[in-house]
Design a protein around this motif. Sequence first.
Motif, PDB file in Angstrom:
ATOM      1  N   GLY A 116     -61.785 -15.910   3.214  1.00  0.00           N
ATOM      2  CA  GLY A 116     -63.027 -15.659   2.487  1.00  0.00           C
ATOM      3  C   GLY A 116     -63.204 -14.195   2.168  1.00  0.00           C
ATOM      4  O   GLY A 116     -62.612 -13.315   2.813  1.00  0.00           O
ATOM      5  N   THR A 137     -68.403 -21.472  -2.921  1.00  0.00           N
ATOM      6  CA  THR A 137     -69.010 -20.188  -3.269  1.00  0.00           C
ATOM      7  C   THR A 137     -70.478 -20.185  -2.905  1.00  0.00           C
ATOM      8  O   THR A 137     -71.116 -21.242  -2.821  1.00  0.00           O
ATOM      9  N   ASN A 188     -70.401 -14.767  -1.571  1.00  0.00           N
ATOM     10  CA  ASN A 188     -69.352 -15.213  -0.648  1.00  0.00           C
ATOM     11  C   ASN A 188     -68.448 -16.201  -1.374  1.00  0.00           C
ATOM     12  O   ASN A 188     -68.932 -17.116  -2.047  1.00  0.00           O
ATOM     13  N   SER A 207     -68.492  -8.488   5.926  1.00  0.00           N
ATOM     14  CA  SER A 207     -68.254  -8.145   4.527  1.00  0.00           C
ATOM     15  C   SER A 207     -66.765  -7.970   4.313  1.00  0.00           C
ATOM     16  O   SER A 207     -65.988  -7.830   5.262  1.00  0.00           O
ATOM     17  N   ASN A 251     -65.030 -18.679  -0.437  1.00  0.00           N
ATOM     18  CA  ASN A 251     -64.196 -19.169   0.660  1.00  0.00           C
ATOM     19  C   ASN A 251     -63.205 -20.196   0.152  1.00  0.00           C
ATOM     20  O   ASN A 251     -63.500 -20.964  -0.781  1.00  0.00           O
ATOM     21  N   ARG A 303     -75.707 -10.715  -3.153  1.00  0.00           N
ATOM     22  CA  ARG A 303     -74.572 -10.944  -2.267  1.00  0.00           C
ATOM     23  C   ARG A 303     -73.777 -12.136  -2.787  1.00  0.00           C
ATOM     24  O   ARG A 303     -74.333 -13.080  -3.342  1.00  0.00           O
ATOM     25  N   SER A 307     -66.494 -11.467   1.073  1.00  0.00           N
ATOM     26  CA  SER A 307     -67.932 -11.268   0.888  1.00  0.00           C
ATOM     27  C   SER A 307     -68.175  -9.958   0.155  1.00  0.00           C
ATOM     28  O   SER A 307     -67.680  -8.900   0.567  1.00  0.00           O
ATOM     29  N   THR A 358     -71.039  -7.551  -0.391  1.00  0.00           N
ATOM     30  CA  THR A 358     -72.336  -7.307   0.236  1.00  0.00           C
ATOM     31  C   THR A 358     -73.170  -6.257  -0.480  1.00  0.00           C
ATOM     32  O   THR A 358     -74.359  -6.135  -0.190  1.00  0.00           O
TER      33      THR A 358
END
Length: 882
Positions: free
Chosen positions: A566, A604, A580, A530, A582, A578, A568, A570
């Motif tokens: 990246g 994403t 993410n 995370s 990057n 969630r 995250s 969480t």
Amino acid sequence: MLQKLFVLQFILLICFGSVLFAQNKTYTTKKVNPHPPKIDGVFDDEAWKKVDWENNFTQYQPNEGEAPSQKTSFKILYDDNNIYVAIKAFDNEPAKIERRMTRRDGWEGDKVGIQLDTYFDKRTAFVFIANAAGVKNDAIMTNDGDDFDFSWDPIWEVKTGIDAEGWTAEMKIPLSQLRFGKKEEQTWGMQVVRDYFRESEFSIWKFIPQDASGWISQYGELHGIKDIKPQKQIEIAPYLMASYGNYEKEEGNPFATGNDYKFNAGLDGKIGITNDLILDFTINPDFGQVEADPSEVNLSAFETFFEERRPFFIEGKNITDFAITPGNSQWSQDNLFYSRRIGRRPHGSPDLSDGEYADIPENTKILGAVKLTGKTQNGWSVGIIESVTNKEYADIDYNGGERRKEIVEPLSNFFIGRVQKDINKGNTIIGGMFTTTNRKLEGDNLNFLPTNAITGGLDFKQYFKDRKYYMDLKLVASQVNGSEEAILEQQTSSRRYFQRPDADYLNIDSNLTSLSGTGGNLSFGKQSNSGFRFAFNATWRTPGIELNNVGYMRQANSIFQYIWAGYSFTKPFSIFRRININMNQWSGFDFGGLNLFNGGNISTWFQFKNLWSISSGYNVQLDGISNTELRGGPSMKEPGNRNVFLQIRTNRTKKLHSSFGFSHNKGNYQSYKSDRYWVDLTYRPVNNLSVTFEPGYSKRFSELQYVTESEFNSDPRYIMSNLDQETFDLTLRIDFNLTPDLTIQFYGSPFVSAGDYSEFKRVTDPKANEYSNRFNNYSSSEISYNPEGDGLYMIDESGDGNTDYSFDDPDFNFKQFRSNLVLRWEYIPGSVIYAVWSQGRTGYDTYGGFKYFDDMGDLFTVPPHNIFLVKISHRFRAERWL
């Protein structure tokens, strides 16, 4: 005074609370003798009364740190031979418990399990998971939880049951399947886990934050195990196999009579050299029950990488792995050990005259192989493989019945040695790998093969700041020895192309009898599940490096660099569970200093609270230069491209779930365009039946598809063309599980791909700044084609009415169907009966048009090649004390 006392009490409370928070979580077990619990999924044995229930689990996902939706409790006992585990998964709606039946290691349904760091090295753990239907999931975790090896299939027992309060799992884990030191009292790392499937909620006994820098290193501890002794594992499994092949008879070919019968026998085994090290061996193995590789049409100059499917080589591969470059780039598959080299299709192929027929083995026979793997108590990981493959001959029929043999594969020996050492509680890891390939060449027809090859590698990894940051270094080197012909073959291969006329730093030397080179990788970054993460990576391969005798390498003479970052999210918020995000930047060079490519992307992944998810990305590749496009010719400037992709996944906990997506790629100057669409649909009408349907369709256009090289007036001609290619592929899987140990599995995959070549052109100035000046289309007066003749395109470049050079019509229409129907019955633990029906159909035409319904219809008119196989292996076990 009262104020000072209050402050003092507050400080003491904080200090005491901090100590309690930092204190590791422990569980103390007890020994049970002489009546251990019966493994039936019901906890009514007197033995279980010796210990209390342990609970207090915490959510790991989605609501990190919060109490789980459902309570979980467990107990642990042991005796001189086994560990016993009882887990009670409470559920206030027992009717909704997901009892999905799959083959072993299928990750479906409600699950509970235990993970044991018996080495107590805080890097390695043995994993025992069971779902509510009693399906086993077992694995070895390494690198502090970063790597899973699901190929490990230990012998253990589990029974599950459902009652009014939820469901239960009762386990019996033999000590012979674990690795631990000889101590008066054991201390093991331990984690107990639960996957509450319908809510996709994962809870754990010893809480580990998602931003923690490790997994196994954060375990709680199992105490109370005393006076047990490590046990050696001895297992022998002989097998018998009989098969019958049926296919279309070929008139005049004595090797294609339409029927083949084969009988085979061999032996597999495991011997515990010590409690830490296991020796696996196989004599004359047969992998006829293994699924075939997927179909493909490879129009590139490079070898396709295929995943290993053979059990002997899969198990323990985490130890014998030496992947040079991390990530998902084309360099990430490079490895000092690629087990598909062992037992591969023979290298040689006889030259046949008219009226001659040859019977060539499909694979090289593995005479025997041994594998020593394990991890010692003082932190040494060891992996050694020694294998010998047979000398193979092609049987050749000539003069209407006379026979001769021609060698197509030499007797060969492969050795792989791998070691790693944990230092400073696993915060420092050093290791190395060494491989050799030796071939006993006889005659001249295999002189293009190296006689021997050596590769070596060193790796070093250092963690910092409680393992949140890392630095990883790998160095590799190789040397290949052989005849002048063999080393010339290496210099001119698609991995190097030393013959390129514009590469003044590369030289062809036809007198060389050896070739050597080096490579490596350097990376550092921050790791976490995370928050913010990043990585920098640089990898390189010098022009002379060669790994492809027992390893895999796509391309030498390359330097590749990327930066990845990246973030995250969480913690669930709004409609999201969630997120993410990057970003990447990359560039590549060769050892002549030429900048080959530059690019970047952003991607994403969003998961919603209803467990649907969306992933998307946008990639940009700038104009670059290719050293391989002209297959040994000069470098050529190539247009960049833009790519966008989108994929949507539905809730995987439902009986019906799917994913579907598309990818669109467009080249600069309208030089390239491709689209791909895919669907993955899985339906489980009942708990023991699963049907997966995966169709895919792609269409691509390329204005610069390489065709061939010819010659005119002693000058090379590099011929390219437009290519319109369409491909349809479909994978159908049906899994029917009568019990966790008796399964029927069907795999079927029709594949059709057609390529239509047009507007042929020759490359005139491959590095011209103006795209259109790099090639010249043949005019109608320069090119002609007679479909009724030899299927040749004839070029009259001089305009004198005579053919200056010609080339074959490259149009293709490739059709293939591969299927496997496998009944697998593990009638006692470790002993298996297979009944297999596999079918293959392959057709090829040169008309190049794609007509789906016609092509699929034609595919199933191609005569099939059927193989019916029965294989039985029986495992004999013996356990003895050290």
